[in-house]
Design a protein around this motif. Structure first.
Motif, PDB file in Angstrom:
ATOM      1  N   GLU A 135       4.353 -51.146 -25.093  1.00 41.05           N
ATOM      2  CA  GLU A 135       4.895 -50.708 -22.918  1.00 41.05           C
ATOM      3  C   GLU A 135       5.706 -52.296 -23.026  1.00 41.05           C
ATOM      4  O   GLU A 135       5.510 -53.104 -22.658  1.00 41.05           O
ATOM      5  CB  GLU A 135       3.571 -50.559 -22.878  1.00 41.05           C
ATOM      6  N   VAL A 136       6.591 -52.189 -22.094  1.00 40.04           N
ATOM      7  CA  VAL A 136       7.766 -53.125 -21.951  1.00 40.04           C
ATOM      8  C   VAL A 136       7.619 -53.020 -20.156  1.00 40.04           C
ATOM      9  O   VAL A 136       7.656 -52.238 -20.075  1.00 40.04           O
ATOM     10  CB  VAL A 136       9.127 -52.446 -22.247  1.00 40.04           C
ATOM     11  N   PHE A 137       7.406 -53.987 -19.333  1.00 44.14           N
ATOM     12  CA  PHE A 137       7.351 -54.066 -18.114  1.00 44.14           C
ATOM     13  C   PHE A 137       7.993 -55.444 -17.881  1.00 44.14           C
ATOM     14  O   PHE A 137       8.709 -56.584 -18.021  1.00 44.14           O
ATOM     15  CB  PHE A 137       5.958 -55.023 -17.225  1.00 44.14           C
ATOM     16  N   VAL A 191       1.223 -56.551 -25.428  1.00 32.67           N
ATOM     17  CA  VAL A 191       0.403 -56.887 -26.981  1.00 32.67           C
ATOM     18  C   VAL A 191      -0.600 -57.059 -27.188  1.00 32.67           C
ATOM     19  O   VAL A 191      -1.979 -57.324 -25.558  1.00 32.67           O
ATOM     20  CB  VAL A 191       1.211 -57.673 -27.774  1.00 32.67           C
ATOM     21  N   LYS A 192      -0.900 -57.150 -27.887  1.00 37.74           N
ATOM     22  CA  LYS A 192      -2.646 -57.419 -28.188  1.00 37.74           C
ATOM     23  C   LYS A 192      -3.178 -58.337 -28.759  1.00 37.74           C
ATOM     24  O   LYS A 192      -2.509 -59.115 -29.228  1.00 37.74           O
ATOM     25  CB  LYS A 192      -3.441 -56.764 -29.742  1.00 37.74           C
ATOM     26  N   PRO A 251      -9.428 -56.329 -29.795  1.00 36.76           N
ATOM     27  CA  PRO A 251      -9.111 -57.084 -29.082  1.00 36.76           C
ATOM     28  C   PRO A 251      -8.657 -56.845 -27.363  1.00 36.76           C
ATOM     29  O   PRO A 251      -7.675 -55.294 -27.103  1.00 36.76           O
ATOM     30  CB  PRO A 251      -7.854 -56.783 -30.148  1.00 36.76           C
ATOM     31  N   GLN A 252      -7.881 -57.948 -26.573  1.00 43.58           N
ATOM     32  CA  GLN A 252      -7.676 -56.968 -25.764  1.00 43.58           C
ATOM     33  C   GLN A 252      -5.951 -57.105 -25.156  1.00 43.58           C
ATOM     34  O   GLN A 252      -5.269 -57.955 -26.167  1.00 43.58           O
ATOM     35  CB  GLN A 252      -8.494 -58.153 -24.349  1.00 43.58           C
ATOM     36  N   PRO A 253      -5.874 -56.040 -24.395  1.00 41.61           N
ATOM     37  CA  PRO A 253      -3.788 -56.623 -24.006  1.00 41.61           C
ATOM     38  C   PRO A 253      -3.858 -57.296 -23.360  1.00 41.61           C
ATOM     39  O   PRO A 253      -4.424 -58.143 -21.848  1.00 41.61           O
ATOM     40  CB  PRO A 253      -4.261 -55.169 -23.495  1.00 41.61           C
ATOM     41  N   ARG A 254      -2.787 -58.315 -23.637  1.00 41.20           N
ATOM     42  CA  ARG A 254      -2.151 -59.147 -22.543  1.00 41.20           C
ATOM     43  C   ARG A 254      -0.383 -58.687 -22.809  1.00 41.20           C
ATOM     44  O   ARG A 254       0.153 -58.761 -23.690  1.00 41.20           O
ATOM     45  CB  ARG A 254      -2.220 -60.359 -23.759  1.00 41.20           C
ATOM     46  N   ARG A 255       0.034 -59.332 -21.195  1.00 40.53           N
ATOM     47  CA  ARG A 255       1.035 -59.431 -21.672  1.00 40.53           C
ATOM     48  C   ARG A 255       2.174 -60.389 -21.690  1.00 40.53           C
ATOM     49  O   ARG A 255       1.463 -61.892 -21.248  1.00 40.53           O
ATOM     50  CB  ARG A 255       2.004 -58.831 -20.214  1.00 40.53           C
ATOM     51  N   ASP A 257       4.057 -61.229 -32.657  1.00 38.23           N
ATOM     52  CA  ASP A 257       3.250 -61.234 -31.464  1.00 38.23           C
ATOM     53  C   ASP A 257       2.347 -62.196 -31.758  1.00 38.23           C
ATOM     54  O   ASP A 257       2.424 -63.189 -32.642  1.00 38.23           O
ATOM     55  CB  ASP A 257       2.355 -59.253 -31.568  1.00 38.23           C
ATOM     56  N   LEU A 258       0.417 -62.092 -30.864  1.00 42.83           N
ATOM     57  CA  LEU A 258       0.025 -62.610 -31.064  1.00 42.83           C
ATOM     58  C   LEU A 258      -0.804 -63.173 -32.556  1.00 42.83           C
ATOM     59  O   LEU A 258      -1.242 -64.121 -32.925  1.00 42.83           O
ATOM     60  CB  LEU A 258      -0.978 -62.680 -29.666  1.00 42.83           C
ATOM     61  N   SER A 259      -0.272 -62.189 -33.761  1.00 46.08           N
ATOM     62  CA  SER A 259      -1.113 -61.888 -34.579  1.00 46.08           C
ATOM     63  C   SER A 259       0.116 -62.392 -35.674  1.00 46.08           C
ATOM     64  O   SER A 259       0.099 -62.875 -37.285  1.00 46.08           O
ATOM     65  CB  SER A 259      -1.515 -60.857 -35.082  1.00 46.08           C
ATOM     66  N   GLY A 260       1.291 -62.919 -35.379  1.00 45.97           N
ATOM     67  CA  GLY A 260       2.969 -62.919 -35.985  1.00 45.97           C
ATOM     68  C   GLY A 260       3.231 -62.258 -36.491  1.00 45.97           C
ATOM     69  O   GLY A 260       4.175 -62.685 -37.266  1.00 45.97           O
TER      70      GLY A 260
END
Lengths: 380, 149
Positions: B133-135, B146-147, B44-48, B67-70
């Protein structure tokens, strides 16, 4: 008449069974202590397994192994299908009784040391049958796809993930992915109705073949040849198999003649039949008094505040609460391995301490801890 | 004798070849079988993902998002910065609850407790709650990495 005769001849030619051989095969000599019903609990799991196979096949006609429909299909079986509630309750209770019966049978085998040479392999098959029954319960419970069963699947597969070396593969294999979801339900369904029944039947056949090859263990107190007389299992002198005392070759012909037996058919067969009838009655009572119910549907986002597995996992669940992650999981695995290979550990103990029945006390301690943890989890 | 030896060698070799053939063919079948049953994953690739605007989250405030998996993630403004914590217990994967009156996360499965920073307070969890990580960008938008599923 000629038609009947022709039919008989045709049947005999199609199935060339020698009835005398069949009679001899079913007249296996059984030691007299099996007249006491508590020594005849070995057949109970087989009977319960057959009930589960029949009710399970019937439930499969309505069950849908898909997350969006699984819960609803179980609810339909419970509330709408004629006698669905009854079949589901019988299926559930026979599963619970089966685990209890296997545990009782294994306790009897353990405390009479009937696992000793040459029956070590059959103990291991028995341990396999108990583990298979537990996995059967775990997968069946998860198929309902209610909150408690969903989270039991999450916790269960995460425990599998902690297995050294193969844990990651094992958990992904069981779940069909990194999370419990649609693939998991399909896999659990396949395990529950296809893989596990096959494993169970193979183990059961091996178990019975081993019993037939070795014969039923003759116990040391089996001297009067009369049922229900003078049986007392004292704590300081556990019952041990005569074969063990007589050596690996088994009981001599003279000894065998001293200890009378009775034939499997019809005597023992009738005992099993009566136990079966009592069980059927008991299952119906349980289905009426405590029918299988439905909880909340599974919600993968919220773990319920009060979560518990099936009663036979209570001890493990409590143990996991009391210990760190590694000790919790590795400790459980060591316990299971010791349980499976106990006949060999026992042999080593007997060789080292021939005058002491250490196995007996280990068994008492192990079972006491199991009961304490189970009751602790049940009531706290 | 010589004839027997010849026969023995021949039968030995034929058994060897047959055994090797069976082993290789069934071994290949078993390998394909295991490959079929073992799910294959893409890394899984990271995504903000945009979670909130910083001015809507004053110190002490928090918000939850999926997150993207719920799975649920909590974003907290601790005063010293933003912390994004997974609510999945690191013990055996149950969802933890934030109990505001006691200021801790509680896992109902095996009684695990975590503090506001996700560190283990008591119970069997082997490590702190997973952090993300938070930006915060120049427009005060708060992103969490998140992934992908």
């Amino acid at each position: 008449m000629p038609t009947t005769q022709a039919m008989r001849t045709w049947l005999k030619e199609s199935f060339p069974l020698d009835l005398d051989v069949l009679k001899e095969m079913s007249s296996e000599p059984i030691p007299y202590h099996l007249k006491r019903w508590w020594f005849a609990v070995g057949g109970t799991p087989l009977y319960l397994f057959m009930i589960q196979a029949v009710t399970g096949i019937m439930l499969t006609f309505y069950y849908v192994p898909e997350p969006a429909e699984a819960y609803n299909s179980v609810a339909r079986i419970t509330n709408e299908v004629p006698f669905g509630w009854y079949l589901r309750s019988i299926h559930k209770w026979s599963a619970n009784l089966m685990v209890a019966a296997v545990i009782l049978h294994m306790l009897r085998v353990f405390f009479t040391a009937a696992y000793r040479k040459p029956r070590e392999f059959n103990w291991m098959i028995g341990a396999g049958l108990l583990l298979t029954s537990c996995v059967f319960g775990f997968t069946g419970y998860s198929l309902i796809y209610e909150q408690i069963s969903y989270w039991a699947a999450v916790v269960g597969t995460n425990i599998a993930e902690a297995t050294p070396l193969i844990g990651g593969w094992l958990a992904n294999f069981a779940r069909g992915g990194p999370e419990v979801g649609a693939n998991t339900l399909t896999r659990f369904f396949v395990f529950h109705i296809g893989v596990l029944p096959t494993v169970m039947v193979i183990l059961l056949v091996l178990h019975v073949v081993q019993i037939r090859l070795h014969g039923v263990t003759r116990l040391r107190f089996d001297e009067r040849g009369e049922p229900g007389v003078g049986l007392s299992i004292s704590v300081s002198a556990p019952v041990t198999p005569m074969e063990f005392h007589e050596g690996a070759q088994g009981v001599s012909r003279r000894k065998q003649e001293e200890h009378p037996t009775f034939p499997f058919y019809p005597d023992h067969f009738y005992t099993e039949l009566i136990i079966g009838l009592v069980l059927t009655f008991l299952l119906t009572i349980l289905a009426l008094v405590a029918p299988a119910t439905m909880g909340e549907p599974a919600n993968p986002l919220v773990t319920p505040e009060h979560i518990k597995p099936e009663w036979y996992f209570y001890a493990t669940f409590r143990w996991l609460k009391l210990t760190s992650f590694t000790i919790g999981v590795v400790g459980t695995m060591i316990f299971v391995l010791m349980f499976i290979f106990w006949p060999f550990i026992d042999r080593w103990l007997v060789r080292r301490y021939p005058t002491r029945e250490i196995s007996f006390w280990v068994g008492v301690a192990g079972f006491a801890v199991y009961m304490i943890f189970t009751l602790w989890e049940a009531f706290v | 004798m010589a004839e027997n030896e010849k026969q023995t060698r021949r039968s030995f070799l034929s058994r060897l070849w047959m055994g090797a053939g069976l082993f290789l063919s069934y071994g290949t079948a078993a390998f394909y079988g295991f490959s079929f049953l073992s799910p294959r994953f893409r890394k899984p690739q990271p995504r903000r993902i945009l979670v909130a605007s910083a001015d809507k989250l004053p110190p002490g405030a928090s918000t939850t998002f999926k997150d993207l998996s719920g799975r649920k993630i909590v974003l907290v403004n601790s005063g010293g910065g933003f912390i994004a914590l997974s609510t999945t217990c690191t013990h055996l994967g149950c969802t933890t609850y934030w109990e505001p009156e006691k200021s801790h996360f509680f896992c109902p499965c095996h009684n695990g407790y975590f503090d506001v920073n996700g560190n283990v307070v008591s119970g069997p969890p082997p490590r702190p709650l997973d952090k993300f990580e938070v930006f915060v960008d120049e427009n005060d938008n708060v992103f969490v990495e998140v992934k992908e599923v």
